[in-house]
Design a protein around this motif. Sequence first.
Motif, PDB file in Angstrom:
ATOM      1  N   MET A  95      -3.286  22.305  -4.312  1.00  0.00           N
ATOM      2  CA  MET A  95      -4.135  22.607  -3.463  1.00  0.00           C
ATOM      3  C   MET A  95      -5.701  21.864  -3.468  1.00  0.00           C
ATOM      4  O   MET A  95      -6.156  21.502  -2.406  1.00  0.00           O
ATOM      5  N   THR A  96      -6.075  21.918  -4.498  1.00  0.00           N
ATOM      6  CA  THR A  96      -7.588  21.215  -4.831  1.00  0.00           C
ATOM      7  C   THR A  96      -7.411  19.741  -4.434  1.00  0.00           C
ATOM      8  O   THR A  96      -8.372  19.400  -3.668  1.00  0.00           O
ATOM      9  N   SER A  97      -6.441  18.992  -4.752  1.00  0.00           N
ATOM     10  CA  SER A  97      -6.255  17.694  -4.529  1.00  0.00           C
ATOM     11  C   SER A  97      -6.392  17.326  -2.914  1.00  0.00           C
ATOM     12  O   SER A  97      -6.681  16.600  -2.722  1.00  0.00           O
ATOM     13  N   GLY A  98      -5.330  18.331  -2.419  1.00  0.00           N
ATOM     14  CA  GLY A  98      -4.926  17.845  -1.062  1.00  0.00           C
ATOM     15  C   GLY A  98      -6.372  18.640  -0.101  1.00  0.00           C
ATOM     16  O   GLY A  98      -6.608  17.655   0.707  1.00  0.00           O
ATOM     17  N   LEU A  99      -7.027  19.452  -0.558  1.00  0.00           N
ATOM     18  CA  LEU A  99      -8.141  19.871   0.276  1.00  0.00           C
ATOM     19  C   LEU A  99      -9.088  18.718   0.009  1.00  0.00           C
ATOM     20  O   LEU A  99      -9.701  18.293   1.329  1.00  0.00           O
ATOM     21  N   ALA A 100      -9.339  18.053  -1.169  1.00  0.00           N
ATOM     22  CA  ALA A 100     -10.182  17.019  -1.180  1.00  0.00           C
ATOM     23  C   ALA A 100      -9.886  15.863  -0.322  1.00  0.00           C
ATOM     24  O   ALA A 100     -10.612  15.114   0.316  1.00  0.00           O
ATOM     25  N   LEU A 101      -8.404  15.633  -0.482  1.00  0.00           N
ATOM     26  CA  LEU A 101      -8.031  14.258   0.358  1.00  0.00           C
ATOM     27  C   LEU A 101      -8.225  14.366   1.920  1.00  0.00           C
ATOM     28  O   LEU A 101      -8.802  13.305   2.605  1.00  0.00           O
ATOM     29  N   VAL A 102      -7.900  15.620   2.325  1.00  0.00           N
ATOM     30  CA  VAL A 102      -8.141  15.783   3.818  1.00  0.00           C
ATOM     31  C   VAL A 102      -9.452  15.759   4.104  1.00  0.00           C
ATOM     32  O   VAL A 102      -9.864  15.245   5.100  1.00  0.00           O
ATOM     33  N   ALA A 103     -10.491  16.313   3.326  1.00  0.00           N
ATOM     34  CA  ALA A 103     -11.795  16.139   3.754  1.00  0.00           C
ATOM     35  C   ALA A 103     -12.283  14.894   3.875  1.00  0.00           C
ATOM     36  O   ALA A 103     -13.228  14.443   4.532  1.00  0.00           O
ATOM     37  N   VAL A 104     -11.697  13.806   2.651  1.00  0.00           N
ATOM     38  CA  VAL A 104     -12.307  12.498   2.817  1.00  0.00           C
ATOM     39  C   VAL A 104     -11.807  11.877   4.153  1.00  0.00           C
ATOM     40  O   VAL A 104     -12.130  11.074   4.584  1.00  0.00           O
ATOM     41  N   ALA A 105     -10.383  12.140   4.335  1.00  0.00           N
ATOM     42  CA  ALA A 105      -9.835  11.677   5.577  1.00  0.00           C
ATOM     43  C   ALA A 105     -10.525  11.847   7.127  1.00  0.00           C
ATOM     44  O   ALA A 105     -10.779  11.090   7.534  1.00  0.00           O
ATOM     45  N   GLN A 106     -10.815  13.214   6.882  1.00  0.00           N
ATOM     46  CA  GLN A 106     -11.934  13.575   7.946  1.00  0.00           C
ATOM     47  C   GLN A 106     -13.041  12.756   8.245  1.00  0.00           C
ATOM     48  O   GLN A 106     -13.714  12.421   9.190  1.00  0.00           O
ATOM     49  N   LEU A 107     -13.742  12.610   7.015  1.00  0.00           N
ATOM     50  CA  LEU A 107     -14.987  11.880   6.996  1.00  0.00           C
ATOM     51  C   LEU A 107     -14.718  10.488   7.413  1.00  0.00           C
ATOM     52  O   LEU A 107     -15.612   9.925   8.157  1.00  0.00           O
ATOM     53  N   ALA A 108     -13.824   9.742   6.753  1.00  0.00           N
ATOM     54  CA  ALA A 108     -13.259   8.464   7.262  1.00  0.00           C
ATOM     55  C   ALA A 108     -13.011   8.445   8.664  1.00  0.00           C
ATOM     56  O   ALA A 108     -13.594   7.383   9.421  1.00  0.00           O
ATOM     57  N   GLY A 109     -12.254   9.296   9.286  1.00  0.00           N
ATOM     58  CA  GLY A 109     -12.060   9.176  10.625  1.00  0.00           C
ATOM     59  C   GLY A 109     -13.132   9.419  11.520  1.00  0.00           C
ATOM     60  O   GLY A 109     -13.374   8.761  12.491  1.00  0.00           O
ATOM     61  N   ALA A 110     -13.934  10.262  11.157  1.00  0.00           N
ATOM     62  CA  ALA A 110     -15.339  10.253  12.083  1.00  0.00           C
ATOM     63  C   ALA A 110     -16.140   9.043  11.911  1.00  0.00           C
ATOM     64  O   ALA A 110     -16.799   8.896  12.859  1.00  0.00           O
ATOM     65  N   VAL A 111     -16.318   8.526  10.744  1.00  0.00           N
ATOM     66  CA  VAL A 111     -17.144   7.605  10.536  1.00  0.00           C
ATOM     67  C   VAL A 111     -16.485   6.272  11.051  1.00  0.00           C
ATOM     68  O   VAL A 111     -17.315   5.203  11.901  1.00  0.00           O
TER      69      VAL A 111
END
Length: 468
Positions: A95-111
């Motif tokens: 759960m925790t690692s998945g949430l962190a990875l998705v958050a980073v992926a969203q940041l990368a996609g936005a930038v």
Amino acid sequence: MPDRRDFRILETDLDRIGQTESAGRRATRPIRRLILPLMLALLAVLLAPLAGIATAPQVALIVGLAGAVYLGVALGASEVANSLGPPVAANALKMTSGLALVAVAQLAGAVLAGGQVTQTVSTGLVEFAPDGATARIMAAALIGAALWVTLVHWARAPVSTLQTVIGAVLGAGLAGLGPAAIHWPILLRIVAAWLAAPLLTAVLAALLLALLRGRVHFAADRGRAARVWLPLVMGVTLAALAGYLSMLHAMPRDLWLRLAMIAAAGVAGFVITARRLEREIAAKGGSVGLKKLLAGPLVGVALLSGFARGATEVAVIAGPLTGLLAPAEPLTWPVWASGLAALAVAVGVMLPGRRMVRMVGRSARRLNPLRAFCAGLAASVTALGFAALGLPVSLSGCVVGGLFGIGIYRAQEDRRRKRREPLPPEEQARRRALRRSHLSTLLGAWAVTLPGAGLFAALASLALRLVG
């Protein structure tokens, strides 16, 4: 007479999407309570001049930032389960690692990939106003969007944050600058993209499902077939993503070096997926179900979905935020605004998003892994394609379109494989009614969201003008 239960794949998946939306409303209740302090602060600002109290000139900036943070946190909390639920349910991610990875992926996609969408929303929909009205208009758009999202959630109706923000920008622009300031051709292109994206996703998802069911699901040796086709699909996807990013950003001018980078991304996707498959197959002694075979690819699709959401829905929030932070030169702020919006979304992913994933990802009514993989991959590819054109489309809407394509394909496949007689007329009529009903609900939500969010933003724009 055919067994009707075999033809209810589409109904079942749509019910599960509906359950996800209901869970999202429950998971975001604590966030929606934040709108009350925001409303009280806005009311105090509006009443201050009547009491002879001077208000700070940064009122629009402060209130608009609060609205952007609220929208970002609510978006992150309500949407994360659609992409992260399947891999968590398959025990492919913690759960925790998945949430962190998705958050980073969203940041990368936005930038990295959200610049075109951010520019469309910040300067493409409404004429740029150099006299300082841009900041007030964009602040009103963010406040109006936040209020509309809260109202619709309280009413337990479907809502798209992306379409809400678009409608709010239009409403604030109309109230602040008039109809002549709206770029109507761009608005028509966006609405056309909203119609085309689910259809294109339906076709892509059906083709992908046909490939995987034909080559893997019905293969004599499913493990051996999966070793070939699943790494190939992920490798091609990563290679295409690398090529996509190379067209959006400054890359080495040497063509061969670009091709080498694209090839390296494809090989990396193939090798990583293949190694994970080998571990799953070895752990099960050579006999492994399709759910375990898809565990690794589902992780890849979850990250790609997060990246696509960052390039579309997070970038849409960054659009008015750009005009708010830099009304004089909005084109100098897209990356910073995208980063700030993505951080707000990441907070929603990491905090209330955990509850959302737990409710949906571990539910007995979660999406089938194969259908979740096909719909998620097709939706991400479609959303990124439109984002490259600067046209924001809803990733959740694309997923629903993919499920439609999958449901129609599966019904036809089952009838063809089992040599059934054509469906009776009453069953055909029921299926047509279902599709029309869902399509009517979708179009009705669009028809209500644009003017509704626009009205709230227009009222906020008038209020901020009085304060100013």
